[in-house]
Design a protein around this motif. Structure first.
Motif, mmCIF file in Angstrom:
data_model
loop_
_atom_site.group_PDB
_atom_site.id
_atom_site.type_symbol
_atom_site.label_atom_id
_atom_site.label_comp_id
_atom_site.label_asym_id
_atom_site.label_seq_id
_atom_site.Cartn_x
_atom_site.Cartn_y
_atom_site.Cartn_z
ATOM 1 N N VAL A 221 -11.005 2.319 -5.630
ATOM 2 C CA VAL A 221 -11.379 2.079 -4.236
ATOM 3 C C VAL A 221 -11.577 0.606 -3.918
ATOM 4 O O VAL A 221 -11.928 0.239 -2.795
ATOM 5 C CB VAL A 221 -12.663 2.853 -3.858
ATOM 6 C CG1 VAL A 221 -12.468 4.346 -4.070
ATOM 7 C CG2 VAL A 221 -13.862 2.334 -4.653
ATOM 8 N N THR A 222 -11.337 -0.254 -4.917
ATOM 9 C CA THR A 222 -11.582 -1.690 -4.776
ATOM 10 C C THR A 222 -10.295 -2.407 -4.421
ATOM 11 O O THR A 222 -9.361 -2.428 -5.235
ATOM 12 C CB THR A 222 -12.154 -2.258 -6.092
ATOM 13 O OG1 THR A 222 -13.297 -1.503 -6.470
ATOM 14 C CG2 THR A 222 -12.529 -3.714 -5.924
ATOM 15 N N HIS A 223 -10.243 -3.034 -3.262
ATOM 16 C CA HIS A 223 -8.968 -3.604 -2.829
ATOM 17 C C HIS A 223 -8.514 -4.750 -3.744
ATOM 18 O O HIS A 223 -7.323 -4.979 -3.896
ATOM 19 C CB HIS A 223 -9.030 -4.048 -1.373
ATOM 20 C CG HIS A 223 -9.986 -5.162 -1.077
ATOM 21 N ND1 HIS A 223 -9.693 -6.483 -1.315
ATOM 22 C CD2 HIS A 223 -11.245 -5.148 -0.586
ATOM 23 C CE1 HIS A 223 -10.713 -7.237 -0.957
ATOM 24 N NE2 HIS A 223 -11.668 -6.459 -0.522
ATOM 25 N N ASP A 224 -9.467 -5.456 -4.371
ATOM 26 C CA ASP A 224 -9.107 -6.560 -5.282
ATOM 27 C C ASP A 224 -8.384 -6.076 -6.524
ATOM 28 O O ASP A 224 -7.784 -6.883 -7.247
ATOM 29 C CB ASP A 224 -10.355 -7.323 -5.710
ATOM 30 C CG ASP A 224 -10.905 -8.186 -4.597
ATOM 31 O OD1 ASP A 224 -12.039 -8.683 -4.724
ATOM 32 O OD2 ASP A 224 -10.182 -8.362 -3.593
ATOM 33 N N HIS A 225 -8.441 -4.785 -6.792
ATOM 34 C CA HIS A 225 -7.810 -4.240 -7.996
ATOM 35 C C HIS A 225 -6.293 -4.159 -7.856
ATOM 36 O O HIS A 225 -5.575 -3.987 -8.838
ATOM 37 C CB HIS A 225 -8.372 -2.850 -8.267
ATOM 38 C CG HIS A 225 -7.967 -2.271 -9.591
ATOM 39 N ND1 HIS A 225 -8.435 -2.756 -10.802
ATOM 40 C CD2 HIS A 225 -7.127 -1.255 -9.896
ATOM 41 C CE1 HIS A 225 -7.915 -2.066 -11.787
ATOM 42 N NE2 HIS A 225 -7.114 -1.139 -11.273
ATOM 43 N N TYR A 226 -5.803 -4.295 -6.620
ATOM 44 C CA TYR A 226 -4.379 -4.109 -6.350
ATOM 45 C C TYR A 226 -3.687 -5.465 -6.210
ATOM 46 O O TYR A 226 -4.127 -6.341 -5.470
ATOM 47 C CB TYR A 226 -4.199 -3.251 -5.092
ATOM 48 C CG TYR A 226 -4.763 -1.866 -5.298
ATOM 49 C CD1 TYR A 226 -6.102 -1.598 -5.050
ATOM 50 C CD2 TYR A 226 -3.961 -0.834 -5.793
ATOM 51 C CE1 TYR A 226 -6.633 -0.334 -5.280
ATOM 52 C CE2 TYR A 226 -4.490 0.435 -6.009
ATOM 53 C CZ TYR A 226 -5.822 0.672 -5.764
ATOM 54 O OH TYR A 226 -6.341 1.922 -5.994
ATOM 55 N N MET B 162 0.163 3.301 -7.594
ATOM 56 C CA MET B 162 0.367 2.908 -6.203
ATOM 57 C C MET B 162 -0.535 3.741 -5.318
ATOM 58 O O MET B 162 -1.023 4.804 -5.726
ATOM 59 C CB MET B 162 1.830 3.090 -5.799
ATOM 60 C CG MET B 162 2.758 2.094 -6.446
ATOM 61 S SD MET B 162 4.482 2.306 -5.942
ATOM 62 C CE MET B 162 4.410 1.877 -4.202
ATOM 63 N N GLY B 163 -0.735 3.244 -4.114
ATOM 64 C CA GLY B 163 -1.606 3.994 -3.220
ATOM 65 C C GLY B 163 -1.578 3.444 -1.816
ATOM 66 O O GLY B 163 -0.649 2.712 -1.439
ATOM 67 N N TRP B 164 -2.630 3.814 -1.071
ATOM 68 C CA TRP B 164 -2.721 3.430 0.344
ATOM 69 C C TRP B 164 -4.145 3.019 0.705
ATOM 70 O O TRP B 164 -5.127 3.650 0.273
ATOM 71 C CB TRP B 164 -2.317 4.621 1.224
ATOM 72 C CG TRP B 164 -0.912 5.059 1.006
ATOM 73 C CD1 TRP B 164 -0.460 5.948 0.070
ATOM 74 C CD2 TRP B 164 0.237 4.623 1.725
ATOM 75 N NE1 TRP B 164 0.907 6.086 0.170
ATOM 76 C CE2 TRP B 164 1.354 5.284 1.178
ATOM 77 C CE3 TRP B 164 0.444 3.742 2.795
ATOM 78 C CZ2 TRP B 164 2.644 5.089 1.659
ATOM 79 C CZ3 TRP B 164 1.719 3.554 3.268
ATOM 80 C CH2 TRP B 164 2.810 4.222 2.703
ATOM 81 N N PHE B 165 -4.222 1.960 1.485
ATOM 82 C CA PHE B 165 -5.452 1.551 2.143
ATOM 83 C C PHE B 165 -5.182 1.564 3.644
ATOM 84 O O PHE B 165 -4.028 1.608 4.086
ATOM 85 C CB PHE B 165 -5.856 0.129 1.719
ATOM 86 C CG PHE B 165 -6.658 0.076 0.448
ATOM 87 C CD1 PHE B 165 -6.076 0.396 -0.777
ATOM 88 C CD2 PHE B 165 -7.995 -0.298 0.452
ATOM 89 C CE1 PHE B 165 -6.822 0.342 -1.962
ATOM 90 C CE2 PHE B 165 -8.741 -0.366 -0.716
ATOM 91 C CZ PHE B 165 -8.149 -0.043 -1.925
ATOM 92 N N ARG B 166 -6.240 1.510 4.416
ATOM 93 C CA ARG B 166 -6.082 1.352 5.849
ATOM 94 C C ARG B 166 -7.138 0.386 6.352
ATOM 95 O O ARG B 166 -8.205 0.230 5.743
ATOM 96 C CB ARG B 166 -6.171 2.697 6.575
ATOM 97 C CG ARG B 166 -7.483 3.433 6.440
ATOM 98 C CD ARG B 166 -7.371 4.834 7.032
ATOM 99 N NE ARG B 166 -8.627 5.561 6.976
ATOM 100 C CZ ARG B 166 -8.776 6.832 7.339
ATOM 101 N NH1 ARG B 166 -7.728 7.537 7.793
ATOM 102 N NH2 ARG B 166 -9.962 7.426 7.260
ATOM 103 N N GLN B 167 -6.826 -0.256 7.456
ATOM 104 C CA GLN B 167 -7.748 -1.241 8.003
ATOM 105 C C GLN B 167 -7.575 -1.338 9.507
ATOM 106 O O GLN B 167 -6.477 -1.617 10.002
ATOM 107 C CB GLN B 167 -7.512 -2.614 7.374
ATOM 108 C CG GLN B 167 -8.517 -3.665 7.817
ATOM 109 C CD GLN B 167 -8.345 -4.976 7.082
ATOM 110 O OE1 GLN B 167 -7.270 -5.295 6.584
ATOM 111 N NE2 GLN B 167 -9.427 -5.752 6.981
#
Length: 127
Positions: free
Chosen positions: A109-114, A34-39
């Motif tokens: 770091v690839t958003h498609d991986h999640y 699990m992790g976090w992205f921001r936009q």
């Protein structure tokens, strides 16, 4: 399916701290990390941090390394992001993510991986 619900966002002064939490429910046994992205509006999604549930490896974006810390509440399916020394440029919406797949330095770091994303929580850092 896995559902992710974030909490803990808010308004803070520059240099202050916040702690975000993400509660996972559903088929959490399928989660590898699990992790976090921001936009920010009109910008690309940006990786922030991630934690592998197996082995406990952690990953951080260079922009937050040394200031943010990702951890898991082992007793619960909860991931937290402790954010210290916040800056105005950290202002944006933060999204919790989960994946069923292993992480490496490229995929993390690839958003498609999640596979799963929460709805996000807003963090605003005032000058």
């Amino acid at each position: 399916q896995v559902e992710l619900v974030e909490s803990g966002g808010g308004l803070v002064q520059s240099g202050g701290s916040l702690r975000l939490s993400c509660d996972a429910s559903g088929r959490t046994s399928s989660i590898y990390a699990m992790g976090w992205f921001r936009q920010a509006p009109g910008k690309e999604r940006e990786f922030v941090a991630a934690l592998s549930w197996t082995g406990g490896s952690t990953y951080y974006a260079d922009s937050v390394k040394g200031r943010f810390s990702v951890s898991r509440d082992g007793a619960r399916d909860t991931v937290r992001l402790k954010m210290n020394s916040l800056r105005p440029e950290d202002t944006t919406r933060y999204f919790c993510v989960a994946t069923r797949w292993a992480l490496n330095s490229i995929t993390v770091v690839t958003h498609d991986h999640y596979d799963y994303w929460g709805r996000g929580t807003q963090v605003t850092v005032r000058e």
